[in-house]
Design an enzyme around this catalytic site. Structure first.
Site, PDB file in Angstrom:
ATOM      1  N   GLN A   1     -10.615  34.384  29.684  1.00 39.83           N
ATOM      2  CA  GLN A   1     -11.875  33.864  30.214  1.00 39.83           C
ATOM      3  C   GLN A   1     -11.609  32.578  30.992  1.00 39.83           C
ATOM      4  OE1 GLN A   1     -15.078  31.819  27.716  1.00 39.83           O
ATOM      5  NE2 GLN A   1     -16.093  33.744  28.176  1.00 39.83           N
TER       6      GLN A   1
ATOM      7  N   ASP B   1     -16.915  35.429  22.956  1.00 41.41           N
ATOM      8  CA  ASP B   1     -17.348  34.350  23.848  1.00 41.41           C
ATOM      9  C   ASP B   1     -17.774  33.098  23.073  1.00 41.41           C
ATOM     10  OD1 ASP B   1     -17.985  33.292  26.418  1.00 41.41           O
ATOM     11  OD2 ASP B   1     -20.102  33.715  26.090  1.00 41.41           O
TER      12      ASP B   1
ATOM     13  N   SER C   1     -19.408  29.802  31.153  1.00 40.48           N
ATOM     14  CA  SER C   1     -18.433  30.878  31.350  1.00 40.48           C
ATOM     15  C   SER C   1     -18.571  31.412  32.769  1.00 40.48           C
ATOM     16  CB  SER C   1     -18.683  32.012  30.348  1.00 40.48           C
ATOM     17  OG  SER C   1     -18.591  31.553  29.033  1.00 40.48           O
TER      18      SER C   1
END
Length: 300
Positions: free
Chosen positions: A281, A207, A231
């Site tokens: 993502q 991430d 996110s």
């Protein structure tokens, strides 16, 4: 505990407070919200602690629902959805101050001998990681010195990150740039021999830079941000065993950004070119609203 890799292992060592309930620390930091990779990594630890036998995680799907508050513990509640002959499924809810901030579903698979194998080769031939400058070295080269907040962040950083392409700093450099990015990464120190720790550490790292690919055609990655980022969701598929304290190549691209959201895909290879992990993502991008203590960071 001065080594950032040791601090990461400690961060992933959750306290079990009931059969299916765990508590994780959330470090008190100057960030406005808890780093999403930390929550995902801790949730996966909680899921893994409730499984038995040799069943490594093969996939996870997660949603970031609310920003977490730094310095406040996070409670992880695990639901044992299924224990089959080959697959185990767990659902994890992360709660902070009585509110759900994150949920994750993880699937674990007992290793099998496959009938066939194939993989696409890496998209790029990347230089050896040791031949590339670290992020800190690139920033110092451009700015002359690290700003104080970046200096503190660099000392806490558990991963060595090296961009395959030099960082862009000017509008001319950004012009016509493709929405792609690639970095070499590895933990800055040994992470021990527990495979679950390595899987959760890489989940943490996944991430850190993935939404870079969305931003590259728009603004310098380490300059003042023109957009607030968050996110929205995160999915990973784990294909082969690996160690997160050995070099891995994280190849990232953004096929689309529209409607305030940008999609990013990542492929993680070991130094021999074997595909280890696939990642997807989506992030939210909104015009930046200046706040006190703003600092450029690589997290979402």
């Amino acid at each position: 505990m001065n080594n950032p890799a040791d601090r990461l292992v400690d961060l992933l060592d959750l306290e079990q407070i009931e059969v299916n309930i765990f508590r994780g620390r959330s470090p008190q930091e100057s960030l406005q919200r808890v780093f999403g990779g930390q929550v995902a990594g801790q949730a996966l630890v909680a899921a893994g602690r409730t499984t038995e036998g040799d069943r490594p995680v093969h996939s996870l799907h997660a949603y970031f629902l609310r920003p977490g508050r730094p310095g406040v513990p996070i409670v992880y509640q695990v639901e044992r959805v299924r224990d089959g002959r080959s697959f185990t499924t767990r659902r994890v809810t992360a709660i902070q101050q009585g509110r759900t901030i994150f949920n994750l579903t993880a699937s674990f698979h007992q290793p099998e001998q496959g009938a066939f194998e194939h993989q696409l080769p890496p998209r790029i031939e990347a230089p050896a990681p040791e031949s590339l400058p670290t992020v800190v070295e690139e920033i110092k080269e451009h700015l002359g010195a690290l700003p104080e907040q970046l200096e503190r962040m660099a000392r806490r950083q558990p991963f060595d990150i090296r961009y395959v392409d030099r960082l862009r700093w000017t509008a001319e450099e950004i012009k016509d740039a493709e929405p792609r990015s690639a970095v070499w990464m590895r933990a800055v120190g040994p992470l021990g021999d527990d495979p679950l720790v390595h899987t959760c550490a890489l989940t943490y790292a996944s991430d850190m830079t993935l939404l870079d690919a969305v931003r590259i055609p728009v603004e310098p990655l380490w300059g003042p941000r023109g957009f607030d980022m968050a996110s929205l969701d995160h999915a990973m598929w784990f294909h082969r065993p690996f160690r997160a304290d050995e070099w891995f190549l994280y190849d990232q691209e953004s096929p689309i950004a529209t409607g305030g959201r940008g999609l990013a895909r990542g492929r993680i290879y070991d130094i021999e070119g074997r595909l280890l992990v696939s990642v997807v993502q989506e992030g939210l991008f909104r015009p930046h609203t200046p706040r006190p203590m703003d600092t450029p960071t690589p997290d979402a």
